[in-house]
Enzyme design. Sequence first.
Site, PDB file in Angstrom:
ATOM      1  N   ARG A  14       0.723  -1.164   0.122  1.00  0.00           N
ATOM      2  CA  ARG A  14      -0.019   0.169  -0.065  1.00  0.00           C
ATOM      3  C   ARG A  14       0.915   1.254   0.096  1.00  0.00           C
ATOM      4  O   ARG A  14       0.793   2.302  -0.785  1.00  0.00           O
ATOM      5  CB  ARG A  14      -1.004  -0.016   1.117  1.00  0.00           C
ATOM      6  CG  ARG A  14      -2.251  -0.961   1.064  1.00  0.00           C
ATOM      7  CD  ARG A  14      -2.937  -1.053   2.310  1.00  0.00           C
ATOM      8  NE  ARG A  14      -2.142  -1.456   3.402  1.00  0.00           N
ATOM      9  CZ  ARG A  14      -2.556  -1.141   4.670  1.00  0.00           C
ATOM     10  NH1 ARG A  14      -3.762  -0.397   5.070  1.00  0.00           N
ATOM     11  NH2 ARG A  14      -1.740  -1.449   5.554  1.00  0.00           N
ATOM     12  N   ASN A  32      -6.471  -2.554   1.969  1.00  0.00           N
ATOM     13  CA  ASN A  32      -6.155  -4.348   2.275  1.00  0.00           C
ATOM     14  C   ASN A  32      -7.685  -4.626   2.638  1.00  0.00           C
ATOM     15  O   ASN A  32      -8.325  -4.116   3.266  1.00  0.00           O
ATOM     16  CB  ASN A  32      -5.269  -4.594   3.609  1.00  0.00           C
ATOM     17  CG  ASN A  32      -3.977  -4.548   3.300  1.00  0.00           C
ATOM     18  OD1 ASN A  32      -3.375  -4.623   2.318  1.00  0.00           O
ATOM     19  ND2 ASN A  32      -3.222  -4.396   4.443  1.00  0.00           N
TER      20      ASN A  32
END
Length: 81
Positions: A14, A32
């Site tokens: 990320r 996520n």
Amino acid sequence: MYIFHGRVQGIGLRARTYSMAKSLGLSGYIKNRDDGTVEAVFQGDEEKIKRIIEYIKGIAYIEKIDYFDDDVKYNDFQIRY
């Protein structure tokens, strides 16, 4: 919307994708999911979107990528939790 399957969580995906998306001037988000996948939306120049997908493939073990249309417009890129 892209759903990335494979070893995609716990590897800094990320944060690294966020940095790359910002540098490419893309909008959208990455997050996520509870099932162990990563969800992302990329909006902007098509070549830059292809570039970030290839970037992700280079830093994560991707088993499969699902794509779904997303009609929501984003103004910037962010990490969602």
